[in-house]
Motif scaffolding. Structure first.
Motif, PDB file in Angstrom:
ATOM      1  N   GLU A 148       0.834  -1.205   0.000  1.00  0.00           N
ATOM      2  CA  GLU A 148       0.000   0.000   0.000  1.00  0.00           C
ATOM      3  C   GLU A 148       0.869   1.256   0.000  1.00  0.00           C
ATOM      4  O   GLU A 148       1.833   1.366   0.751  1.00  0.00           O
ATOM      5  N   ILE A 150       0.270  10.300   4.248  1.00  0.00           N
ATOM      6  CA  ILE A 150      -0.974  11.035   4.061  1.00  0.00           C
ATOM      7  C   ILE A 150      -1.297  11.892   5.280  1.00  0.00           C
ATOM      8  O   ILE A 150      -2.286  12.625   5.301  1.00  0.00           O
ATOM      9  N   SER A 155     -11.937  16.151   5.219  1.00  0.00           N
ATOM     10  CA  SER A 155     -12.805  15.182   4.533  1.00  0.00           C
ATOM     11  C   SER A 155     -12.642  15.244   3.016  1.00  0.00           C
ATOM     12  O   SER A 155     -12.638  14.201   2.339  1.00  0.00           O
ATOM     13  N   LYS A 199      -9.216  13.754   2.063  1.00  0.00           N
ATOM     14  CA  LYS A 199      -9.252  12.297   2.189  1.00  0.00           C
ATOM     15  C   LYS A 199     -10.053  11.673   1.049  1.00  0.00           C
ATOM     16  O   LYS A 199      -9.645  10.649   0.472  1.00  0.00           O
ATOM     17  N   GLN A 200     -11.182  12.273   0.712  1.00  0.00           N
ATOM     18  CA  GLN A 200     -12.016  11.737  -0.358  1.00  0.00           C
ATOM     19  C   GLN A 200     -11.287  11.787  -1.699  1.00  0.00           C
ATOM     20  O   GLN A 200     -11.322  10.822  -2.478  1.00  0.00           O
ATOM     21  N   TYR A 225      -7.984  11.936  -2.155  1.00  0.00           N
ATOM     22  CA  TYR A 225      -6.853  11.001  -2.100  1.00  0.00           C
ATOM     23  C   TYR A 225      -7.323   9.565  -2.326  1.00  0.00           C
ATOM     24  O   TYR A 225      -6.735   8.831  -3.128  1.00  0.00           O
ATOM     25  N   ASP A 226      -8.356   9.169  -1.620  1.00  0.00           N
ATOM     26  CA  ASP A 226      -8.852   7.799  -1.729  1.00  0.00           C
ATOM     27  C   ASP A 226      -9.338   7.491  -3.149  1.00  0.00           C
ATOM     28  O   ASP A 226      -9.109   6.400  -3.676  1.00  0.00           O
ATOM     29  N   THR A 227     -10.000   8.461  -3.772  1.00  0.00           N
ATOM     30  CA  THR A 227     -10.527   8.238  -5.116  1.00  0.00           C
ATOM     31  C   THR A 227      -9.405   8.165  -6.144  1.00  0.00           C
ATOM     32  O   THR A 227      -9.374   7.261  -6.988  1.00  0.00           O
ATOM     33  N   THR A 232      -6.117   7.536  -5.703  1.00  0.00           N
ATOM     34  CA  THR A 232      -5.272   6.353  -5.528  1.00  0.00           C
ATOM     35  C   THR A 232      -6.046   5.079  -5.841  1.00  0.00           C
ATOM     36  O   THR A 232      -5.471   4.101  -6.325  1.00  0.00           O
ATOM     37  N   GLY A 233      -7.353   5.091  -5.590  1.00  0.00           N
ATOM     38  CA  GLY A 233      -8.180   3.940  -5.944  1.00  0.00           C
ATOM     39  C   GLY A 233      -8.226   3.717  -7.445  1.00  0.00           C
ATOM     40  O   GLY A 233      -8.134   2.582  -7.928  1.00  0.00           O
ATOM     41  N   LYS A 252     -10.932   1.263  -7.696  1.00  0.00           N
ATOM     42  CA  LYS A 252     -12.130   2.097  -7.756  1.00  0.00           C
ATOM     43  C   LYS A 252     -12.525   2.306  -9.209  1.00  0.00           C
ATOM     44  O   LYS A 252     -11.684   2.246 -10.120  1.00  0.00           O
TER      45      LYS A 252
END
Length: 356
Positions: A132, A174, A329, A332-333, A335-337, A339-340, A346
């Motif tokens: 990861e 992060i 928030s 984070k959203q 970053y998650d999207t 990297t996904g 994703k």
């Protein structure tokens, strides 16, 4: 896409791979590299994949004396089903050519370069880490190789691609970083080379970064070179601020690099119906928003770190702690999207991920 026909010379002595669980950024390099020569009047010639090796240049090579060099940075990711993905590589090679134009360097065959990159990655697929937060960092670059002393464009160049397995760019990962606002030094000015990805821009940033590090800060927030008040970039990244529900990023002005991750963040926020605007924003406005309690988030964006949340800004001895020093928030959203999508876990409604 038409495949570039090139010579392949494989290494007979493979390197020992580092532990992919504890990778430092930019320290390790794979077994092979790509080289492509350019000669005025002849064009691009002799494309080849060869064992990773030192390059030999004449001491009078233009790159050493007049700084004709540009580079790019992108990443390859290994998915859980062992597919290799690139993230918007066409955008990197388009920007490469914009940088070439600014430095009066020859236009790169973008399709040929992408084909060569894919062939190189296939040879080096065992170097792509899967832990990861890890990836295979890709560094395409071009240098002027003609030997002469005189201020005019060279007639010969080399384009190369090297690969490096990497972990997080910042040691904080992060987690939010502390940033010092730079008031003395300037990274770039409008009309200069700030919107080109060339080595001199980064050399000019080192002094301020060193001072910030000595004072316990990860990087600096750059202000404009004319009025010394309008925000430009953070370290070598583009920057975003969430103020009273709206995300703001400095508008491109000729001195700010047009980041591919920046472009992706803007498109993603629009897709998520999160208000996003590109405009001039001053450090005074940031300070006022902080004092009014409406500075909700701040983060940098770039290939190396993807998203780097900012937990504290230091300006004129005032420490502005943002969101209690925690990731926001939206940061984070995003970053998650991103990297996904990059890692193939994703949905990619934009078609950004390109299979090798």
């Amino acid at each position: 896409m038409k495949e570039l026909k090139l010579e392949v010379i494989l290494s007979t002595e493979k390197k020992q791979k580092p532990s992919f669980d504890h990778l430092e950024f930019g320290k390790y390099f794979t077994d092979h590299m790509f080289i492509w020569n350019y000669t005025e009047g002849k064009g691009w010639h002799d494309p080849r994949i060869v064992p990773y090796q030192p390059i030999t240049l004449d001491p009078a090579a233009t790159v050493f004396h007049y700084g004709q060099t540009v580079f790019e940075g992108l990443k390859a990711y290994m998915t859980k089903d062992e597919q290799i993905l690139l993230f918007r590589p066409d955008e990197n090679f388009k920007r490469f050519n914009r940088s070439n134009d600014r430095l009066v360097m020859p236009e790169l065959d973008e399709e040929g370069a992408l084909s060569a990159l894919k062939q190189l990655i296939q040879i080096e697929r065992d170097w792509i880490p899967t832990a990861e937060g890890t990836s295979l960092y890709i560094r395409p670059f071009m240098i002027a190789t003609e030997a002469f002393l005189g201020v005019h464009p060279a007639k010969t160049y080399q384009f190369m691609i090297i690969l490096s397995p990497v972990g997080a760019y910042y040691k904080e990962g992060i987690n939010p970083v502390k940033i010092a606002v730079e008031s003395e030094y300037v990274r770039a000015v409008a009309g200069g080379t700030g919107n080109a990805k060339t080595a001199g821009n980064y050399a000019a940033s080192l002094k301020a970064g060193e001072i910030a590090s000595e004072n316990g800060y990860s990087q600096v927030l750059w202000l404009d070179g004319k009025e010394n008040q309008y925000i430009e970039e953070v370290g070598s990244m583009n920057v975003f601020f969430k103020i009273n529900g709206e995300v703001i990023t400095p508008a491109l002005n000729g001195s700010i690099l047009e980041g591919i991750t920046r472009k992706s963040v803007i498109e993603l926020l629009n897709y998520m119906n999160i208000p996003i605007v590109e405009r001039k924003i001053s450090i005074h406005e940031i300070q006022q928003a902080y004092q009014d309690g409406v500075l909700e988030e701040a983060f940098g964006s770039g290939t190396a770190a993807v998203i780097s949340p900012i937990g504290e800004l230091l300006w004129k001895n005032e420490k502005m702690v943002i969101n209690n020093g925690e990731i926001g928030s939206v940061s984070k959203q995003v970053y998650d999207t991103l990297t996904g999508i990059q890692n193939g876990i994703k949905e990619d409604p934009f078609g950004w991920a390109v299979r090798v």
